[in-house]
Write a protein that holds these residues in place. Structure first.
Motif, PDB file in Angstrom:
ATOM      1  N   SER A 138      40.985  39.221  51.235  1.00 30.97           N
ATOM      2  CA  SER A 138      41.880  39.436  49.926  1.00 30.97           C
ATOM      3  C   SER A 138      42.864  38.405  49.515  1.00 30.97           C
ATOM      4  O   SER A 138      43.027  37.978  48.250  1.00 30.97           O
ATOM      5  CB  SER A 138      42.308  40.846  49.605  1.00 30.97           C
ATOM      6  N   GLU A 139      43.762  38.029  50.606  1.00 34.77           N
ATOM      7  CA  GLU A 139      44.726  37.248  50.463  1.00 34.77           C
ATOM      8  C   GLU A 139      44.151  35.870  50.034  1.00 34.77           C
ATOM      9  O   GLU A 139      44.819  34.962  49.585  1.00 34.77           O
ATOM     10  CB  GLU A 139      45.816  37.084  51.726  1.00 34.77           C
ATOM     11  N   ILE A 140      43.312  35.388  50.903  1.00 31.64           N
ATOM     12  CA  ILE A 140      42.423  34.064  50.495  1.00 31.64           C
ATOM     13  C   ILE A 140      42.210  33.958  49.111  1.00 31.64           C
ATOM     14  O   ILE A 140      42.388  32.933  48.558  1.00 31.64           O
ATOM     15  CB  ILE A 140      41.228  33.732  51.692  1.00 31.64           C
ATOM     16  N   GLN A 141      41.310  35.089  48.755  1.00 32.64           N
ATOM     17  CA  GLN A 141      40.874  35.148  47.358  1.00 32.64           C
ATOM     18  C   GLN A 141      41.727  34.939  46.506  1.00 32.64           C
ATOM     19  O   GLN A 141      41.781  34.175  45.361  1.00 32.64           O
ATOM     20  CB  GLN A 141      39.827  36.513  47.278  1.00 32.64           C
ATOM     21  N   THR A 142      43.020  35.555  46.618  1.00 33.01           N
ATOM     22  CA  THR A 142      44.242  35.440  45.656  1.00 33.01           C
ATOM     23  C   THR A 142      44.647  33.974  45.856  1.00 33.01           C
ATOM     24  O   THR A 142      45.136  33.472  44.653  1.00 33.01           O
ATOM     25  CB  THR A 142      45.369  36.374  46.258  1.00 33.01           C
ATOM     26  N   ALA A 143      44.684  33.246  46.836  1.00 36.60           N
ATOM     27  CA  ALA A 143      45.154  31.885  46.853  1.00 36.60           C
ATOM     28  C   ALA A 143      44.157  30.982  46.041  1.00 36.60           C
ATOM     29  O   ALA A 143      44.478  30.078  45.552  1.00 36.60           O
ATOM     30  CB  ALA A 143      45.280  31.275  48.578  1.00 36.60           C
ATOM     31  N   VAL A 144      42.885  31.295  46.351  1.00 36.25           N
ATOM     32  CA  VAL A 144      41.630  30.452  45.997  1.00 36.25           C
ATOM     33  C   VAL A 144      41.852  30.622  44.229  1.00 36.25           C
ATOM     34  O   VAL A 144      41.754  29.694  43.424  1.00 36.25           O
ATOM     35  CB  VAL A 144      40.513  30.897  45.952  1.00 36.25           C
ATOM     36  N   LEU A 145      42.223  31.885  43.449  1.00 37.39           N
ATOM     37  CA  LEU A 145      42.126  31.870  42.324  1.00 37.39           C
ATOM     38  C   LEU A 145      43.592  31.152  41.714  1.00 37.39           C
ATOM     39  O   LEU A 145      43.348  30.707  40.531  1.00 37.39           O
ATOM     40  CB  LEU A 145      42.292  33.502  41.952  1.00 37.39           C
ATOM     41  N   LYS A 146      44.611  31.547  42.356  1.00 32.96           N
ATOM     42  CA  LYS A 146      45.819  30.728  41.788  1.00 32.96           C
ATOM     43  C   LYS A 146      45.435  29.341  41.803  1.00 32.96           C
ATOM     44  O   LYS A 146      45.977  28.536  41.151  1.00 32.96           O
ATOM     45  CB  LYS A 146      46.807  30.906  42.832  1.00 32.96           C
ATOM     46  N   HIS A 147      44.839  28.630  43.051  1.00 31.97           N
ATOM     47  CA  HIS A 147      44.381  27.188  43.164  1.00 31.97           C
ATOM     48  C   HIS A 147      43.532  27.143  41.646  1.00 31.97           C
ATOM     49  O   HIS A 147      44.060  25.916  41.096  1.00 31.97           O
ATOM     50  CB  HIS A 147      43.858  26.960  44.112  1.00 31.97           C
ATOM     51  N   LEU A 148      42.727  27.691  41.593  1.00 31.12           N
ATOM     52  CA  LEU A 148      41.529  27.495  40.323  1.00 31.12           C
ATOM     53  C   LEU A 148      42.508  27.278  39.013  1.00 31.12           C
ATOM     54  O   LEU A 148      42.079  26.555  38.116  1.00 31.12           O
ATOM     55  CB  LEU A 148      40.588  28.238  40.307  1.00 31.12           C
ATOM     56  N   GLU A 149      43.326  28.389  38.965  1.00 26.82           N
ATOM     57  CA  GLU A 149      44.237  28.273  37.709  1.00 26.82           C
ATOM     58  C   GLU A 149      45.081  27.150  37.323  1.00 26.82           C
ATOM     59  O   GLU A 149      45.378  26.595  36.440  1.00 26.82           O
ATOM     60  CB  GLU A 149      45.187  29.566  37.819  1.00 26.82           C
ATOM     61  N   GLY A 150      45.752  26.556  38.659  1.00 30.35           N
ATOM     62  CA  GLY A 150      46.303  25.457  38.511  1.00 30.35           C
ATOM     63  C   GLY A 150      45.486  24.408  38.172  1.00 30.35           C
ATOM     64  O   GLY A 150      45.958  23.244  37.449  1.00 30.35           O
ATOM     65  N   ILE A 151      44.239  24.338  38.727  1.00 34.04           N
ATOM     66  CA  ILE A 151      43.352  23.041  38.373  1.00 34.04           C
ATOM     67  C   ILE A 151      43.032  23.219  36.996  1.00 34.04           C
ATOM     68  O   ILE A 151      43.229  21.983  35.961  1.00 34.04           O
ATOM     69  CB  ILE A 151      42.187  23.084  39.140  1.00 34.04           C
ATOM     70  N   SER A 152      42.874  24.327  36.325  1.00 37.59           N
ATOM     71  CA  SER A 152      42.480  24.375  35.093  1.00 37.59           C
ATOM     72  C   SER A 152      43.750  24.360  34.277  1.00 37.59           C
ATOM     73  O   SER A 152      43.505  23.516  32.974  1.00 37.59           O
ATOM     74  CB  SER A 152      42.159  26.027  34.558  1.00 37.59           C
TER      75      SER A 152
END
Length: 348
Positions: free
Chosen positions: A327-341
């Motif tokens: 769940s923590e990895i998924q949160t980090a991924v979603l934050k990463h994707l938001e940054g790219i967007s």
């Protein structure tokens, strides 16, 4: 508990139990079970703390000549790094139990290489109860064990236990070789949770009381049981059920880097698998994507990849039992994707 002690007598004998390392907190089901197994074999329990810790495990081997240890898959990677940094005579270790998460071929072979004189086994355990499986491969070289792709079996069903692989949609038992949810009926498993919580996890029929484990599993034609992961971790891409462990083990074999796959939302497909690697190890994202597509087909196409460094992480987050906290990895991924967007929006 008496069933666990009897059905698991193959795990800790007088030799392996001489100085059995116990790192689990007393609240964990494995703690009393392993302690009683060790005492039953006439051995001594070595305690280092209240959580799994590779450095403390290595110290127990160094100081007390620990004969039995338990490792999770992430701990196998950590132990390899620990022994590379601080070489240690591990000849005292007679048996190693690997479990707590899906065990791959790579993990099993790496563990046998780290402890060449020890018997290495995979053992399934739950806080709700144990003793449901036996490991029949103590005398079989790791490379000769029948794997399901890159996934290692957890063994065969133990006497006194009944296992069914259940199709939750059709409400029936699946055929041999098909995936479904692992249900177990065994006297060593609790009959309910405290206060009746999650009552849907337990049910009765003419064969007895059953526990729905939440694991996605398969039984092959030889009666070997394979667990591919948790049903909650399943990625549904355009209606296709994808088990992360299959992609993780494939990428690890291709890159040599520890990998975790989590779902990310997609407005058309529903969700896509996203791979997080400890490092790329000389491969690029396109190569990894092409490899996964070539192995599994287009239905398993990755939605994206990132390294721990790209996510701002130093290592995979672990809980007290050294299981990776997805769940923590998924949160980090979603934050990463938001940054790219966000960066793309600025450019546009």
């Amino acid at each position: 508990m008496s069933h666990v002690l009897h059905s698991q007598c193959w795990l800790i004998d007088s030799e392996a139990g001489a100085f059995a390392l116990q790192q689990a907190h007393n609240s964990r089901g494995i703690a009393p079970a392993q302690t009683l197994q060790t005492w039953r074999a006439g051995g001594a329990v070595v305690m280092t703390g209240q959580s799994f810790n590779v450095r403390q495990a290595a110290e127990a081997i160094r100081q007390f000549g620990a004969t039995f240890i338990v490792l999770t898959p992430p701990m196998v990677h950590e132990m390899a790094a620990e022994l590379a940094t601080r070489p240690l005579d591990v000849s005292s270790v007679k048996t190693i139990q690997v479990g707590g998460d899906t065990v791959t071929k790579d993990i099993l072979i790496k563990c046998t290489a780290l402890f060449p004189l020890a018997h290495v086994c995979v053992n399934h355990g739950m806080t709700e109860g144990g003793g449901s499986f036996v490991w029949p491969f103590f005398k079989t070289p790791a490379l000769n064990i029948p794997f399901f792709g890159e996934i290692c079996p957890i063994g065969a069903v133990a006497p006194g236990s009944i296992v069914r692989i259940w199709d939750t949609e059709r409400k029936c038992v699946v055929e041999m070789g098909e995936l479904g949810e692992l249900h177990i009926s065994c006297t060593s498993i609790i009959g309910h949770y405290l206060g009746g919580r999650s009552g849907e996890s337990f049910y009765d029929d003419t064969k007895g009381r059953w526990f729905s484990t939440g694991d996605i599993a398969m039984v092959d034609n030889n009666g070997l049981v394979f667990i591919l992961g948790r049903s909650k971790d399943m990625v549904k891409r355009a209606g296709v059920a994808i088990m992360p462990a299959a992609i993780e083990s494939s990428i690890e074999a291709f890159t040599g880097a520890q990998t975790i796959v989590v779902p990310t939302p997609h407005h058309v497909l529903g969700a896509e698998p996203f791979a997080v690697l400890a490092s790329y190890n000389g491969k690029d994202q396109a190569q990894i994507k092409d490899y996964v597509r070539a192995v599994f087909g287009r239905d398993y196409s990755l939605g994206g990849l990132a390294s721990l460094k790209e996510l701002g992480l130093v290592e995979f987050p672990l809980n007290l039992t050294h299981k990776i906290i997805k769940s923590e990895i998924q949160t980090a991924v979603l934050k990463h994707l938001e940054g790219i967007s966000g960066e793309r929006s600025k450019v546009e």
